[in-house]
Scaffold this motif. Structure first.
Motif, PDB file in Angstrom:
ATOM      1  N   THR A  74     -16.878  48.085  12.678  1.00 44.93           N
ATOM      2  CA  THR A  74     -16.962  47.992  11.219  1.00 44.93           C
ATOM      3  C   THR A  74     -17.883  46.853  10.789  1.00 44.93           C
ATOM      4  N   ARG A  75     -18.299  46.016  11.737  1.00 42.16           N
ATOM      5  CA  ARG A  75     -19.220  44.913  11.428  1.00 42.16           C
ATOM      6  C   ARG A  75     -20.684  45.365  11.449  1.00 42.16           C
ATOM      7  N   LEU A 100     -23.007  44.194   8.684  1.00 45.06           N
ATOM      8  CA  LEU A 100     -23.257  42.754   8.774  1.00 45.06           C
ATOM      9  C   LEU A 100     -24.227  42.444   9.909  1.00 45.06           C
ATOM     10  N   GLU A 152     -17.722  35.376  15.541  1.00 48.24           N
ATOM     11  CA  GLU A 152     -16.308  35.494  15.157  1.00 48.24           C
ATOM     12  C   GLU A 152     -15.348  34.838  16.153  1.00 48.24           C
ATOM     13  N   PHE A 197     -16.931  34.122   9.562  1.00 40.52           N
ATOM     14  CA  PHE A 197     -16.492  34.198   8.177  1.00 40.52           C
ATOM     15  C   PHE A 197     -16.122  32.793   7.731  1.00 40.52           C
ATOM     16  N   THR A 256     -10.997  37.060   1.432  1.00 33.17           N
ATOM     17  CA  THR A 256     -11.152  35.847   2.242  1.00 33.17           C
ATOM     18  C   THR A 256      -9.825  35.133   2.408  1.00 33.17           C
ATOM     19  N   GLN A 310      -7.702  37.034   4.870  1.00 35.91           N
ATOM     20  CA  GLN A 310      -8.175  36.842   6.241  1.00 35.91           C
ATOM     21  C   GLN A 310      -7.718  35.486   6.786  1.00 35.91           C
ATOM     22  N   THR A 354     -23.924  39.299   3.125  1.00 29.70           N
ATOM     23  CA  THR A 354     -23.196  39.790   1.946  1.00 29.70           C
ATOM     24  C   THR A 354     -22.636  41.198   2.091  1.00 29.70           C
ATOM     25  N   ASN A 355     -22.857  41.849   3.243  1.00 30.11           N
ATOM     26  CA  ASN A 355     -22.414  43.233   3.401  1.00 30.11           C
ATOM     27  C   ASN A 355     -20.965  43.326   3.864  1.00 30.11           C
ATOM     28  N   ALA A 356     -20.081  42.531   3.243  1.00 31.39           N
ATOM     29  CA  ALA A 356     -18.657  42.563   3.579  1.00 31.39           C
ATOM     30  C   ALA A 356     -17.885  41.963   2.414  1.00 31.39           C
ATOM     31  N   GLN A 385     -15.411  39.944   2.712  1.00 27.60           N
ATOM     32  CA  GLN A 385     -15.154  38.550   3.050  1.00 27.60           C
ATOM     33  C   GLN A 385     -16.448  37.748   2.967  1.00 27.60           C
ATOM     34  N   ALA A 411     -18.924  36.201   4.720  1.00 31.09           N
ATOM     35  CA  ALA A 411     -19.545  36.099   6.041  1.00 31.09           C
ATOM     36  C   ALA A 411     -20.845  35.315   5.954  1.00 31.09           C
TER      37      ALA A 411
END
Length: 326
Positions: free
Chosen positions: A128-129, A132, A223, A255, A268, A271, A308-310, A312, A314
């Motif tokens: 799913t990352r 990002l 991560e 993140f 955020t 998480q 910015t593609n999440a 949270q 990142a």
């Protein structure tokens, strides 16, 4: 009506909606609605009959699930959305298996998790990352400014981060170190995009295992630092610097907590709560805090780029190894 009052009322109903949606999702899972829809499209009557549930509330729960994006309606048929498919595969209980320990941990009756289950969970949903990782590759200008790299990845997880970098540049090779289960997932991803001849996996604990011999042009740590205390994070960054060539770079992809707490999103904050529950000392740092850890490991002051593609917060921190390490 004052704007502040309107905002307060909106927040109130948003919280009520979040809680009601969570209950509707759990009810749908428990009575078998999700199981039915994941097996194929069903009419309303088929769902009611298969789950042996009463029609009145079923209609309303289905409306909530449609509004939340978990199911879709096509004329008389209902179907599972792609989001429901992901939820069923990776978080079928919405995280209850670790969130149920929240009260016990608050009261000091239960210890925090040791981090192993969190690590495995991150590996499983690592793909799913991908958005990002693609953004990180663009920020690094892989294949343009940075090309023909020898990359070391410390804690490769699913392999999504550096495989995306190598995919953009045919001259880049990767050496990855992680636990056996993570290497298995990474190998599958690497083979799926035809990079097996430019990738080598080494089984080991990324926090303590021996690193392969350098020098590397770029060391990527994705991560991982968020799960560790400051002392161990600095140690790992120092080991990364040791195997990086002079003027080579260390990239921390992670993140981060925003500097201004008022800018902290719900995603955020949640998480960070998960890290507190599932790891002994993990937490989200601000980018300046993480940058100071890199400086403490002998790297130059890190440059930060947001990813910015999440939902949270990142980001990517880049530090350079000086000619001589302190």
């Amino acid at each position: 009506m004052a704007n502040q009052q309107e905002l307060t009322i909106r927040k109130y109903w948003t919280l009520i909606g979040i809680n009601s949606t969570a209950h509707a999702i759990r009810a749908a899972r428990e009575v078998g609605l999700f199981q039915q829809l994941l097996s194929g499209q069903k009419t309303f009557g088929e769902l009611v009959e298969a789950c042996d549930i009463q029609p009145n509330l079923t209609t309303r729960i289905l409306d909530v699930l449609i509004a939340s994006g978990l199911i879709e309606q096509y004329a008389e048929h209902y179907a599972a959305s792609q989001t429901l498919g992901l939820l069923a595969q990776y978080d079928s209980d919405l995280g209850d298996y670790y969130l149920d320990s929240l009260v016990g941990q608050l009261r000091c009756d239960l210890p925090a998790g040791n981090g192993d289950a969190y690590r495995r969970h991150q590996v499983a949903r690592g793909w799913t990352r991908t958005p990002l990782a693609m953004q990180a590759a663009a920020v690094l200008e892989i294949g343009q400014k940075r090309r023909d790299l020898r990359i070391l990845e410390i804690g490769c997880g699913s392999g999504v981060w550096t495989s995306t970098l190598a995919f953009r540049d045919p001259g880049t090779t990767i050496v990855a170190i992680d636990h056996a289960d993570a290497l298995g997932e990474a190998k599958t991803m690497i083979e799926s995009i035809g990079l097996q001849n430019r990738w080598k996996g080494i089984e080991g604990d990324p926090t303590s295992g021996e690193l392969p011999e350098g020098p590397f042009d770029l060391v990527v740590i994705p991560e991982l630092l968020q799960t560790l205390d400051d002392a161990l994070a600095v140690t790992i960054l120092g080991r990364a610097a040791d195997v990086t060539r002079p003027d080579g770079e260390v990239a921390v992809i992670d993140f981060f907590d925003p500097i201004d707490a008022k800018e902290r999103s719900l995603a955020t904050a949640v998480q960070n709560l998960e890290l507190g529950l599932r790891t002994p000392l993990g937490r989200l740092r601000t980018a300046p805090e993480a940058s100071q850890l890199m400086v403490g490991a002998g790297l130059t002051s890190a440059l930060y780029a947001p990813l910015t593609n999440a939902p949270q917060n990142a980001g990517l921190l880049m530090g350079t190894r000086p000619e001589t390490l302190n």
